[in-house]
Motif scaffolding. Structure first.
Motif, PDB file in Angstrom:
ATOM      1  N   ASP A  47      -2.960   2.724  -1.111  1.00  0.00           N
ATOM      2  CA  ASP A  47      -2.204   1.480  -1.246  1.00  0.00           C
ATOM      3  C   ASP A  47      -3.170   0.308  -1.107  1.00  0.00           C
ATOM      4  O   ASP A  47      -4.106   0.343  -0.307  1.00  0.00           O
ATOM      5  N   THR A  48      -2.936  -0.732  -1.889  1.00  0.00           N
ATOM      6  CA  THR A  48      -3.821  -1.899  -1.833  1.00  0.00           C
ATOM      7  C   THR A  48      -3.837  -2.533  -0.440  1.00  0.00           C
ATOM      8  O   THR A  48      -4.800  -3.196  -0.070  1.00  0.00           O
ATOM      9  N   ALA A  49      -2.778  -2.305   0.337  1.00  0.00           N
ATOM     10  CA  ALA A  49      -2.731  -2.876   1.690  1.00  0.00           C
ATOM     11  C   ALA A  49      -3.888  -2.360   2.544  1.00  0.00           C
ATOM     12  O   ALA A  49      -4.336  -3.043   3.472  1.00  0.00           O
ATOM     13  N   LEU A  50      -4.384  -1.187   2.234  1.00  0.00           N
ATOM     14  CA  LEU A  50      -5.502  -0.625   3.001  1.00  0.00           C
ATOM     15  C   LEU A  50      -6.814  -1.333   2.712  1.00  0.00           C
ATOM     16  O   LEU A  50      -7.805  -1.133   3.421  1.00  0.00           O
ATOM     17  N   GLN A  57      -6.914  -4.755   2.362  1.00  0.00           N
ATOM     18  CA  GLN A  57      -6.743  -6.154   2.725  1.00  0.00           C
ATOM     19  C   GLN A  57      -7.146  -6.389   4.177  1.00  0.00           C
ATOM     20  O   GLN A  57      -7.299  -5.447   4.949  1.00  0.00           O
ATOM     21  N   GLU A  58      -7.300  -7.639   4.552  1.00  0.00           N
ATOM     22  CA  GLU A  58      -7.864  -7.980   5.848  1.00  0.00           C
ATOM     23  C   GLU A  58      -6.998  -7.521   7.019  1.00  0.00           C
ATOM     24  O   GLU A  58      -7.481  -7.407   8.145  1.00  0.00           O
ATOM     25  N   THR A  59      -5.731  -7.215   6.757  1.00  0.00           N
ATOM     26  CA  THR A  59      -4.865  -6.730   7.832  1.00  0.00           C
ATOM     27  C   THR A  59      -5.100  -5.249   8.132  1.00  0.00           C
ATOM     28  O   THR A  59      -4.578  -4.722   9.099  1.00  0.00           O
ATOM     29  N   SER A  60      -5.892  -4.578   7.312  1.00  0.00           N
ATOM     30  CA  SER A  60      -6.179  -3.166   7.504  1.00  0.00           C
ATOM     31  C   SER A  60      -7.459  -3.000   8.335  1.00  0.00           C
ATOM     32  O   SER A  60      -7.969  -3.951   8.920  1.00  0.00           O
ATOM     33  N   ARG A  64      -8.257   3.061   9.366  1.00  0.00           N
ATOM     34  CA  ARG A  64      -7.071   3.393   8.583  1.00  0.00           C
ATOM     35  C   ARG A  64      -7.448   3.811   7.170  1.00  0.00           C
ATOM     36  O   ARG A  64      -6.929   4.797   6.636  1.00  0.00           O
ATOM     37  N   LYS A  75      -3.303 -10.189  -4.195  1.00  0.00           N
ATOM     38  CA  LYS A  75      -3.747 -10.478  -2.839  1.00  0.00           C
ATOM     39  C   LYS A  75      -5.248 -10.228  -2.715  1.00  0.00           C
ATOM     40  O   LYS A  75      -5.806  -9.357  -3.368  1.00  0.00           O
ATOM     41  N   ILE A  84      -8.762  -8.941  -1.629  1.00  0.00           N
ATOM     42  CA  ILE A  84      -9.302  -7.677  -1.140  1.00  0.00           C
ATOM     43  C   ILE A  84     -10.474  -7.968  -0.217  1.00  0.00           C
ATOM     44  O   ILE A  84     -11.342  -8.793  -0.529  1.00  0.00           O
ATOM     45  N   GLU A  85     -10.489  -7.333   0.929  1.00  0.00           N
ATOM     46  CA  GLU A  85     -11.554  -7.531   1.916  1.00  0.00           C
ATOM     47  C   GLU A  85     -12.801  -6.769   1.457  1.00  0.00           C
ATOM     48  O   GLU A  85     -12.800  -5.540   1.360  1.00  0.00           O
TER      49      GLU A  85
END
Length: 288
Positions: free
Chosen positions: A248-251, A253-256, A260, A279, A281-282
């Motif tokens: 998932d792209t959420a992994l 992002q900076e919140t990941s 994880r 969004k 990407i870190e």
């Protein structure tokens, strides 16, 4: 008795035939090459048909079933002891013959006990100390790739082996004489006949399945709908099988976090993200 242990297991004079430790030792002796224990993965059983190690479930169901199947071996031990008893009786050693017969009957009665769940669970715990492997042994080896029927090993083709420590293999069967027309037609459609672009995609596919990470490469597929992006990615995922990760792209992002993301990528050859979205990407996570 010491003599009894030495008769059946001369390599291990400390063993007692009717214990969980003894059954773990039996398993190590008779089927040990097909069972291995890794602290991070638990028990793994070698699938000779597919050529790789399959992780057992949290209850060690497959491993316990194999230990339960050793009941005939225990009965064979009892039969061997009875033969020894007969030999002793023929030699006029009646007292020793009777003692050996009693031991044989104890082992024979024990053959029913070795199929009980509690006993098998205990034996399985002891087995973990006999056949062990470190998690690093299962890490993908660069330029070593297992197809369904053969292994490519740094330029050579051969059969899979236990010592490869493979956790999965491609579901695709290698056919060196396969018709390549559909693959070439796809590349021609995606690249609009650009041979250099087609070679770049072939290089990207080869790098994805190689297991190498020296290039630290990220492949971005972008363009209008119907240009073959998803088709190309899905082909690679099919070829890699369990060696591919879809994340998932959420992994990213900076919140990941690296932890994880890393948990999803451990021992995978390539990671796929279907839609990056809008969004941010870190970059540091992308390097993971």
């Amino acid at each position: 008795p010491h003599q009894l242990r030495e008769l059946l297991y001369p390599q291990d004079k400390t063993i007692s035939l009717c214990t969980e430790v003894a059954h773990a030792r039996r398993a190590a002796h008779y089927i040990g090459e097909d069972i291995i224990f890794c602290p991070e993965f638990g028990f793994l059983n070698f699938d000779a048909k597919r050529g790789y190690w399959r992780r057992d479930d949290k209850n060690s169901t497959q491993t316990i079933a194999k230990l339960a199947a050793l009941a005939p071996v225990v009965r064979q031990e009892a039969a061997a002891l009875l033969r020894y008893a007969a030999t002793l009786a023929a030699a006029g050693r009646d007292s020793d013959a009777r003692a050996m017969s009693r031991s044989a009957n104890e082992v024979l009665a024990h053959s029913k006990h070795v199929e009980k769940q509690n006993f098998l669970s205990g034996a399985t715990r002891f087995l973990a100390a006999y056949n062990r492997a470190e998690v690093e042994q299962f890490a993908p080896v660069p330029f070593h790739f297992a197809f369904r029927n053969r292994v490519f090993d740094k330029g050579q083709w051969r059969s899979a082996a236990r010592e490869d420590y493979l956790l999965h293999a491609s579901p695709v069967e290698l056919d060196e004489n396969a018709d390549q027309s559909e693959w070439r037609a796809l590349l021609h459609r995606i690249t609009n006949g650009d041979e250099l672009f087609a070679r770049t995609l072939q290089d990207a596919a080869a790098y994805a399945i190689s297991g190498a990470s020296s290039l630290r490469a990220v492949l971005w597929l972008y363009g209008p709908k119907g240009t073959g992006k998803s088709t190309f990615a899905e082909l690679l995922q099919t070829l890699l099988g369990e060696g591919a990760a879809t994340i998932d792209t959420a992994l990213l992002q900076e919140t990941s976090s690296r932890e994880r993301l890393g948990a999803q990528l451990v021992f995978k050859r390539a990671a796929f993200v279907s839609e990056a979205g809008n969004k941010r990407i870190e970059a540091e996570l992308l390097k993971t």
